[in-house]
Design a protein around this motif. Structure first.
Motif, PDB file in Angstrom:
ATOM      1  N   VAL A   8     -57.734-110.426 -93.528  1.00 41.00           N
ATOM      2  CA  VAL A   8     -56.403-110.674 -92.963  1.00 41.00           C
ATOM      3  C   VAL A   8     -56.494-111.364 -91.611  1.00 41.00           C
ATOM      4  N   TYR A   9     -57.419-110.904 -90.746  1.00 44.94           N
ATOM      5  CA  TYR A   9     -57.483-111.408 -89.368  1.00 44.94           C
ATOM      6  C   TYR A   9     -58.680-112.321 -89.110  1.00 44.94           C
ATOM      7  N   HIS A  10     -59.412-112.670 -90.157  1.00 44.92           N
ATOM      8  CA  HIS A  10     -60.459-113.702 -90.086  1.00 44.92           C
ATOM      9  C   HIS A  10     -61.585-113.350 -89.109  1.00 44.92           C
ATOM     10  N   TYR A  11     -62.068-112.103 -89.167  1.00 45.34           N
ATOM     11  CA  TYR A  11     -63.253-111.736 -88.403  1.00 45.34           C
ATOM     12  C   TYR A  11     -64.499-112.153 -89.177  1.00 45.34           C
ATOM     13  N   ASN A  12     -65.610-112.313 -88.466  1.00 42.05           N
ATOM     14  CA  ASN A  12     -66.851-112.628 -89.163  1.00 42.05           C
ATOM     15  C   ASN A  12     -67.480-111.350 -89.722  1.00 42.05           C
ATOM     16  N   TRP A  13     -68.568-111.515 -90.481  1.00 42.74           N
ATOM     17  CA  TRP A  13     -69.170-110.376 -91.160  1.00 42.74           C
ATOM     18  C   TRP A  13     -69.740-109.358 -90.175  1.00 42.74           C
ATOM     19  N   GLN A  14     -70.330-109.838 -89.107  1.00 42.14           N
ATOM     20  CA  GLN A  14     -70.910-108.901 -88.139  1.00 42.14           C
ATOM     21  C   GLN A  14     -69.824-108.064 -87.467  1.00 42.14           C
ATOM     22  N   GLU A  15     -68.715-108.687 -87.126  1.00 48.18           N
ATOM     23  CA  GLU A  15     -67.605-107.946 -86.538  1.00 48.18           C
ATOM     24  C   GLU A  15     -67.026-106.959 -87.541  1.00 48.18           C
ATOM     25  N   MET A  16     -66.938-107.377 -88.807  1.00 50.10           N
ATOM     26  CA  MET A  16     -66.409-106.481 -89.836  1.00 50.10           C
ATOM     27  C   MET A  16     -67.292-105.257 -90.017  1.00 50.10           C
ATOM     28  N   LEU A  17     -68.605-105.476 -90.083  1.00 53.96           N
ATOM     29  CA  LEU A  17     -69.521-104.352 -90.250  1.00 53.96           C
ATOM     30  C   LEU A  17     -69.510-103.434 -89.030  1.00 53.96           C
ATOM     31  N   THR A  18     -69.328-104.005 -87.840  1.00 53.15           N
ATOM     32  CA  THR A  18     -69.226-103.180 -86.635  1.00 53.15           C
ATOM     33  C   THR A  18     -67.964-102.327 -86.666  1.00 53.15           C
ATOM     34  N   ILE A  68     -67.285-104.254 -75.262  1.00 50.57           N
ATOM     35  CA  ILE A  68     -65.996-103.594 -75.398  1.00 50.57           C
ATOM     36  C   ILE A  68     -64.856-104.597 -75.415  1.00 50.57           C
ATOM     37  N   ASN A  69     -65.098-105.814 -74.854  1.00 53.01           N
ATOM     38  CA  ASN A  69     -64.055-106.843 -74.815  1.00 53.01           C
ATOM     39  C   ASN A  69     -64.017-107.690 -76.070  1.00 53.01           C
ATOM     40  N   ASN A  70     -64.960-107.495 -76.985  1.00 54.25           N
ATOM     41  CA  ASN A  70     -64.895-108.202 -78.255  1.00 54.25           C
ATOM     42  C   ASN A  70     -63.632-107.787 -78.994  1.00 54.25           C
ATOM     43  N   GLU A  71     -62.938-108.742 -79.598  1.00 57.00           N
ATOM     44  CA  GLU A  71     -61.644-108.442 -80.205  1.00 57.00           C
ATOM     45  C   GLU A  71     -61.749-107.394 -81.302  1.00 57.00           C
ATOM     46  N   ALA A  72     -62.756-107.504 -82.164  1.00 58.58           N
ATOM     47  CA  ALA A  72     -62.899-106.545 -83.258  1.00 58.58           C
ATOM     48  C   ALA A  72     -63.139-105.140 -82.720  1.00 58.58           C
ATOM     49  N   VAL A  73     -64.006-105.011 -81.721  1.00 52.38           N
ATOM     50  CA  VAL A  73     -64.283-103.705 -81.119  1.00 52.38           C
ATOM     51  C   VAL A  73     -63.029-103.168 -80.439  1.00 52.38           C
ATOM     52  N   SER A  74     -62.341-104.026 -79.713  1.00 54.16           N
ATOM     53  CA  SER A  74     -61.122-103.618 -79.026  1.00 54.16           C
ATOM     54  C   SER A  74     -60.064-103.129 -80.007  1.00 54.16           C
ATOM     55  N   VAL A  75     -59.990-103.766 -81.157  1.00 54.86           N
ATOM     56  CA  VAL A  75     -59.027-103.359 -82.179  1.00 54.86           C
ATOM     57  C   VAL A  75     -59.342-101.957 -82.687  1.00 54.86           C
ATOM     58  N   VAL A  76     -60.619-101.656 -82.903  1.00 60.87           N
ATOM     59  CA  VAL A  76     -61.011-100.329 -83.379  1.00 60.87           C
ATOM     60  C   VAL A  76     -60.665 -99.259 -82.346  1.00 60.87           C
ATOM     61  N   VAL A  77     -60.903 -99.571 -81.072  1.00 65.88           N
ATOM     62  CA  VAL A  77     -60.582 -98.610 -80.013  1.00 65.88           C
ATOM     63  C   VAL A  77     -59.087 -98.331 -79.971  1.00 65.88           C
ATOM     64  N   ARG A  78     -58.283 -99.380 -80.063  1.00 65.05           N
ATOM     65  CA  ARG A  78     -56.828 -99.203 -80.012  1.00 65.05           C
ATOM     66  C   ARG A  78     -56.292 -98.494 -81.252  1.00 65.05           C
ATOM     67  N   ALA A 111     -67.224 -95.662 -98.521  1.00 65.62           N
ATOM     68  CA  ALA A 111     -66.696 -96.793 -99.292  1.00 65.62           C
ATOM     69  C   ALA A 111     -65.290 -97.175 -98.842  1.00 65.62           C
ATOM     70  N   SER A 112     -64.422 -96.179 -98.607  1.00 68.91           N
ATOM     71  CA  SER A 112     -63.033 -96.481 -98.232  1.00 68.91           C
ATOM     72  C   SER A 112     -62.949 -97.117 -96.849  1.00 68.91           C
ATOM     73  N   LYS A 113     -63.769 -96.658 -95.913  1.00 66.40           N
ATOM     74  CA  LYS A 113     -63.789 -97.283 -94.595  1.00 66.40           C
ATOM     75  C   LYS A 113     -64.312 -98.716 -94.682  1.00 66.40           C
ATOM     76  N   PHE A 114     -65.271 -98.944 -95.584  1.00 68.39           N
ATOM     77  CA  PHE A 114     -65.785-100.304 -95.777  1.00 68.39           C
ATOM     78  C   PHE A 114     -64.699-101.209 -96.356  1.00 68.39           C
ATOM     79  N   ILE A 115     -63.969-100.699 -97.331  1.00 73.24           N
ATOM     80  CA  ILE A 115     -62.885-101.493 -97.928  1.00 73.24           C
ATOM     81  C   ILE A 115     -61.822-101.819 -96.881  1.00 73.24           C
ATOM     82  N   ALA A 116     -61.479-100.832 -96.043  1.00 74.24           N
ATOM     83  CA  ALA A 116     -60.479-101.063 -94.996  1.00 74.24           C
ATOM     84  C   ALA A 116     -60.947-102.128 -94.012  1.00 74.24           C
ATOM     85  N   ALA A 117     -62.210-102.072 -93.606  1.00 70.50           N
ATOM     86  CA  ALA A 117     -62.747-103.082 -92.689  1.00 70.50           C
ATOM     87  C   ALA A 117     -62.800-104.452 -93.360  1.00 70.50           C
ATOM     88  N   LEU A 118     -63.142-104.484 -94.644  1.00 70.22           N
ATOM     89  CA  LEU A 118     -63.196-105.760 -95.366  1.00 70.22           C
ATOM     90  C   LEU A 118     -61.814-106.392 -95.474  1.00 70.22           C
TER      91      LEU A 118
END
Length: 712
Positions: free
Chosen positions: A334-344, A157-167, A322-329
């Motif tokens: 923009v924020y330089h997350y890795n692929w695993q964080e993006m897919l999560t 839950i403290n991972n930045e990408a996960v935390s961003v999705v929660v917020r 597809a649209s949620k995938f594009i938004a995550a991509l």
């Protein structure tokens, strides 16, 4: 003739029995109880089973539940309001003021706008008007964090990408509901430009009034009501329905009022037993009835024959994914997350449940959306609520987390030594049951002796209105007898005991307050067979202490003397962001008994040998950071079921130490089970469930110790 008349009597009695309104309600309760359990065992969301139950028992199936039933409609309406209220209640506005708020704003903008545009284009291709198309697009823009219990349990839950999705849920939920209110108002009033501006202004004023008034009233009521959880629970419910009624008087959709009420009372309710009771009442009864009622709306024969509905459903599902995938991509770029964080991030934002279904149903009732859209939204929910958590479970388990740095930080012996001299390690042992008291004192004594600490046997006498009441006098005498026995046992075991008798209104509050007043480092409690750790409706002592305690709580169920424990098993589910306190606790006990500790990790049966080796080295590295004098054995098991693998391995051990992870509900009030609950109910050996304080999961169990026998 006599036989025929008897048959007619039986037939009329059977028909009258079937028309009895209590019969469908009993069947409804059976569905709510059994179907989610069955579907979760099939690795499917329980809410999918509830919707399908509505199809089976509704007009498309056995005609047991009727769409026009007043009772069922009322319960479903309450469930809809409850669903949106809990969606607001679970949003923590304080998260917006912390770090990653700009990342959360950026991700929410993308994951809201891209699906909105895609949804509008799909709706326009089916010749919906612009207002309906915008509403359809907005239903795709939000998401429900169905996988929140999973990522919380995995410790990411403290991972930045996960935390961003929660917020980001703060913005997507509010945005979707504002679009809904706007579309409904424009559709019913035919507003011009200035009337639209006036409408938006009135919406903003209404939201501000509800938020300020409910927040202020909630804080004042909770402050004045003290510890009366029953009245606090009723106040929260009253606030919800007052907000709903006022919304209708203002011409605002009632689910908007329910959502705002949840946001408003969030700060007053906080994280505590009252919130758990509120969520429990909705997630157990009203919200499941709402999902069953949704299934009644599906006309299965028409759905199968309607090519247009199937086409719309297909395009909506594909467009959403597809649209949620594009938004995550785009967020990744923009924020330089890795692929695993993006897919999560993508998988977490897929499930369409709470706001999506609520907005679609309200749009359908207002005549803005057709039944075809409702069918598509329900099928979209079934697909995304299954696909999203499934992908998240495969991706999130190896996400990095900042919790690793917090837990692996080296101890500072100089400061710890000074602190230990001032405040010795204190273990509070609540005593109540004479049958389990001896084993509890033995467990606490072994721990205290190993870390040069002290134990504090604590007996709580329930307060009465008059201090000279016979009931209080009897309770005090009983408590004194328990403390005398505990002190004598502690003396035999060779540890310092400081017995304490406390008169308090409630056991849980008395225990947690005493532990805080005496700066306790650990609470050791007994867990009898009749004590349910998940007794949420009325709560219990263990539940209350786990909520309120400032220090770790060891909930024990001991089938034999702790002095006989020779083999200890510590299951560790996540090797990336683990909870290391159970390993520390087990090692202290092992040092006292010269026992052996085994750290167990269960991986998927299809895991390759190279990944198993990586897990083993990762566990060894994590455990080595604890600087234990006798490092535990590391064991990896490949199995398709984590709980069953641990249960099979536990047959060879005397004690299993597991972290206690509260089975929290995700935003929207939809509960998901956890491995800890299954283990607690099926393990036959001794168990210690170690619960960490709610405010921090990185507090070291042995902070402040400098004893040479300590394990830190």
């Amino acid at each position: 003739m006599e036989l025929i008349s008897q048959l007619l009597i039986v037939e009329s009695s059977t028909r009258a029995f079937a028309q009895e309104p209590i019969i469908p309600f009993v069947i409804l309760l059976l569905v709510i109880l059994a179907v989610p359990i069955l579907f979760e065992r099939l690795q499917l969301p329980g809410l999918v089973g509830l919707v399908l139950s509505g199809v089976v028992f509704g007009p498309s199936g056995w005609h047991i539940f009727h769409i026009n039933s007043p009772i069922l409609n009322l319960l479903a309406e309450i469930g809809l309001i409850y669903l949106m209220f809990i969606a607001g209640l679970e949003i923590n506005l304080e998260l917006f003021h912390r770090k990653q708020k700009w990342q959360a704003l950026g991700f929410s903008s993308l994951t809201f706008s891209v699906p909105l545009v895609v949804g509008i284009l799909i709706a326009r291709s089916f010749e919906f008007d612009w207002i309906a198309a915008i509403l359809i697009g907005s239903t795709l823009a939000s998401y429900t964090l169905l996988a929140y219990p999973l990522i919380n349990r995995l410790g990411v839950i403290n991972n930045e990408a996960v935390s961003v999705v929660v917020r980001a849920t703060i913005f997507t939920d509010i945005g979707a509901l504002l679009v809904l209110a706007f579309c409904l108002a424009v559709n019913t009033r035919n507003l011009d430009f200035w009337q639209v501006i006036s409408l938006l202004t009135s919406l903003a004023i209404y939201a501000l009034v509800i938020f300020v008034c409910c927040n202020w009233a909630g804080k004042e009521f909770f402050r004045r009501s003290g510890d009366d959880e029953g009245n606090q629970f009723l106040f929260v419910l009253l606030s919800v329905f007052i907000a709903v009624v006022s919304a209708q008087l203002m011409g605002v959709e009632k689910i908007v009022g329910a959502f705002l009420a949840g946001l408003a009372v969030n700060d007053a309710v906080g994280e505590g037993p009252v919130k758990e009771k509120v969520v429990f009442a909705g997630s157990v009864l009203f919200i499941p009835i709402f999902f069953v009622h949704l299934g009644l709306l599906i006309d299965l024969p028409t759905l199968i024959k309607s090519v247009a509905t199937l086409e719309l459903t297909f395009l909506v599902v594909v467009g959403l994914i597809a649209s949620k995938f594009i938004a995550a991509l785009l967020t990744k770029l923009v924020y330089h997350y890795n692929w695993q964080e993006m897919l999560t991030m993508w998988s977490l934002s897929l499930p369409q449940v709470g706001v999506t279904l609520a907005a679609t149903l309200v749009g359908y009732r207002s005549g803005l959306l057709s039944g075809m859209v409702v069918d598509s939204a329900i099928l979209l929910m079934v697909v995304t609520s299954t696909l999203g958590p499934f992908i998240t479970s495969r991706l999130a388990i190896s996400l990095p987390s900042s919790a690793v740095k917090q837990q692996s930080a080296p101890a500072q012996p100089d400061n710890d030594s000074e602190q230990t001299n001032k405040n010795p390690f204190t273990i509070v042992v609540p005593v109540y049951n004479p049958q389990t008291q001896q084993y509890l004192i033995e467990m606490a004594a072994l721990l205290a002796h190993q870390v040069n600490g002290r134990i504090m046997p604590l007996a709580i006498a329930t307060a009465t209105a008059h201090m000279d009441a016979p009931q209080l006098e009897a309770s005090v005498h009983r408590s004194e007898a328990l403390l005398t026995k505990a002190t004598a046992l502690s003396r035999v075991l060779g540890v310092t005991a400081e017995p304490l008798l406390r008169i308090d209104d409630a056991f849980a509050k008395g225990i947690s307050r005493t532990a805080r007043e005496h700066k306790a480092n650990l609470i050791v409690m007994g867990w009898g067979k009749r004590t349910g750790l998940r007794a949420r409706l009325f709560g219990n002592v263990i539940d209350g202490v786990l909520w309120a305690s400032h220090c770790p709580v060891a909930v024990t169920r001991l089938v034999d003397s702790p002095k006989k424990i020779q083999r200890i098993l510590v299951p560790m589910e996540n090797v990336i962001a683990p909870t290391l306190q159970p390993v520390q606790f087990a090692q202290i006990l092992a040092e006292a008994n010269q026992a052996q500790v085994t750290v167990l990790n269960v991986c998927d049966r299809r895991t390759s040998s190279s990944k198993i080796s990586w897990r083993r080295s990762q566990l060894s590295l994590l455990v080595s950071k604890l600087t234990l004098p006798n490092p535990p054995e590391i064991q990896i098991i490949a199995h398709e079921n984590v709980a069953q693998a641990i249960l099979q391995a536990a047959r060879l051990y005397d004690l299993v130490v597991i972290p206690f992870v509260r089975n929290r509900t995700s935003p929207g009030g939809l509960a998901m089970s956890d491995v800890t609950t299954q283990l607690a109910s099926q393990l036959t050996c001794s168990i210690v469930m170690l619960g960490e304080p709610q405010h921090s999961q990185a507090i070291d169990l042995l902070t402040g110790l400098s004893s040479p026998t300590a394990v830190v």
